[in-house]
Design an enzyme around this catalytic site. Sequence first.
Site, PDB file in Angstrom:
ATOM      1  N   SER A 144       0.641  -0.987  -0.036  1.00  0.00           N
ATOM      2  CA  SER A 144      -0.112  -0.067  -0.178  1.00  0.00           C
ATOM      3  C   SER A 144       0.926   1.451  -0.078  1.00  0.00           C
ATOM      4  O   SER A 144       2.109   1.590  -0.761  1.00  0.00           O
ATOM      5  CB  SER A 144      -1.176  -0.319   1.027  1.00  0.00           C
ATOM      6  OG  SER A 144      -1.554   1.001   0.795  1.00  0.00           O
ATOM      7  N   ASP A 301      -2.348   6.301  -4.174  1.00  0.00           N
ATOM      8  CA  ASP A 301      -1.546   5.222  -3.432  1.00  0.00           C
ATOM      9  C   ASP A 301      -0.557   4.539  -4.379  1.00  0.00           C
ATOM     10  O   ASP A 301      -1.514   4.664  -5.186  1.00  0.00           O
ATOM     11  CB  ASP A 301      -1.625   4.990  -2.103  1.00  0.00           C
ATOM     12  CG  ASP A 301      -3.283   4.011  -1.809  1.00  0.00           C
ATOM     13  OD1 ASP A 301      -3.531   3.669  -2.547  1.00  0.00           O
ATOM     14  OD2 ASP A 301      -2.877   3.292  -0.659  1.00  0.00           O
ATOM     15  N   ASP A 303      -0.868   1.395  -4.934  1.00  0.00           N
ATOM     16  CA  ASP A 303      -2.609  -0.140  -5.228  1.00  0.00           C
ATOM     17  C   ASP A 303      -3.578   0.895  -5.450  1.00  0.00           C
ATOM     18  O   ASP A 303      -4.292  -0.297  -5.978  1.00  0.00           O
ATOM     19  CB  ASP A 303      -1.443  -0.721  -4.399  1.00  0.00           C
ATOM     20  CG  ASP A 303      -2.997  -0.888  -2.447  1.00  0.00           C
ATOM     21  OD1 ASP A 303      -2.332   0.377  -2.537  1.00  0.00           O
ATOM     22  OD2 ASP A 303      -3.720  -1.185  -2.328  1.00  0.00           O
ATOM     23  N   ASP A 305      -5.726   2.138  -3.889  1.00  0.00           N
ATOM     24  CA  ASP A 305      -7.114   2.176  -2.798  1.00  0.00           C
ATOM     25  C   ASP A 305      -7.346   3.053  -2.083  1.00  0.00           C
ATOM     26  O   ASP A 305      -8.280   3.132  -1.619  1.00  0.00           O
ATOM     27  CB  ASP A 305      -7.000   0.514  -2.024  1.00  0.00           C
ATOM     28  CG  ASP A 305      -5.577   0.691  -1.188  1.00  0.00           C
ATOM     29  OD1 ASP A 305      -5.459   1.510  -1.173  1.00  0.00           O
ATOM     30  OD2 ASP A 305      -6.041  -0.651  -0.646  1.00  0.00           O
TER      31      ASP A 305
END
Length: 571
Positions: A144, A301, A303, A305
Amino acid sequence: MDYMKKYEEWTTNSYFDKETREELQDLKGNENEIKERFYKDLEFGTGGLRGILGAGVNRMNLYTVRRATQGLANYNKKQVGDKKGVAIAYDSRRMSPEFALDTALCLNANGIRAYLFEALRPTPELSFALRELGCIAGIVITASHNPPEYNGYKVYWEDGAQITAPKDAEIIHEVNAITDFSAAKTMQKEAALKAGLLTMIGKEMDDKYIAELKKLVVNPVSKEGKKLKIVYTPLNGTGNLPVRRILKELGFEQVYVVPEQENPDSEFTTVGYPNPEDPKVFTLAKKLADKVGADIILATDPDADRLGVQVRNNKGEFVLFNGNMTGALIAEYVFSQKAENGTLPKNAALIKTIVTGNISDQIAANYHAKLIEVLTGFKYIGEQIKLFEQTGSNEFVFGYEESYGCLVGTHSRDKDAVVAVMTLCEAAAYYKSKGITLYEQMNNIYKKYGYYKENLVSVTFKGIEGMDKMKSIMEGYRKNPPKKTGEYQVVKIRDYKNDTITDLETGKVTLTGLPKSDVLYFELDKDAWCAIRPSGTEPKMKFYFGVKGESMEDAEQKLDTLIKDEIFQVN
């Protein structure tokens, strides 16, 4: 086996590759580092793995990833044998492609089919893809928003959400049962492809994912909206292609991407800590925004999400919205527009986490929607969507958490920054057509529901001693909970670890009704609150605060006083 024996095993056993053994041999004499790497196994927690990259049992590497995958494979085979496959995605971090392929090949060696994305993809698309493919599980290789030295391994189940009880504990049991790293199976990629066990996926899934997002549009982009100037940065992660695609296909014509942060960069050279909660990651985006005269700045960010948002205030300066503000803005837009056009379900539900601000309660009440609180972690919001589908009790409209994650629709069962970008830009275009900015609309929301203000304070405790320190702090608050903080009286104490809600006035104790979690929540009078919990993904203690003021200035003053109370000062 003590940590030094484990260290010797890794440095001498030929099962571990030469590079790994040499890395560890170079640590001879550095007992503290050896202890950090070997004093415990990298914990496979309720969401999977996350840790610092490197050799050792307490690090992210091919061997710890393979062990986790073997445990998951053993569990899957007990559930459905090898009849259902597993979908795998990864982000732009160090070793992400290698971990993803090795995960697939371990599954393949166990007779389980793996669907591996051909290149990096957002986490929410993995959640969508595994259900589209009829998989039993999904895996995302990502850490993340953590710094570059981290990576992680998140596990999803067939409903598209991250694993929850009791499956999380059952999978953890299978992983922990593997004490010999060499017991984890693998095979060659060419053999897996030839056997039909490994399938590469890509564009076709992208098209299906984007098509689902388009179904969620409430108001098509107007001529005025087409003039909206948007600066976007994917922070060198997975958001670049899907975000640009959805905005282009919806008719946004003036989208500017920060060139230095457009392409994947595992070192996150221009930001270091790629967290859209941090104002510093917007430095280059703000320069570009001033150059092109942008209305809003968006950052996802690595990834994709989480979404960070900056908008121009009435002075023309960019200000950062926190996750509570962005969530409230999108919630109010979606609920108000659906109510206006007659598409808001009668059994609509808004879901938030327990550390998300109380303005969401007011929004839900205004639109006669059911408000549901869940534990911190978006998997619990995904779990509620599944329950709605099973029972028909409610229809999910929107869910969000203060940590910059939200979801519109049910195509994904995890937070989705791509759909958040889409909806926020749609809202900005809509309000622009009405002659107001997002900043002005946020103020309208405060005037309508009350001046709510929140903040998060994190204190870092690194290493073995840090973990012990955090446990000690939580024990201290449980033994001697505050009855008053600043101008506020503590009304109720929720202890999610012990599943209790204690009314301090009556002494009555009831159940929280939620799974056990190491969180203390203090309900204060005057619609204020604070909560404390150790982070599940970082070596940090997190303190959450929320107040309601008569004006924004009043709310800010009350919040500042609450945060500075000596009760919450730890080190």
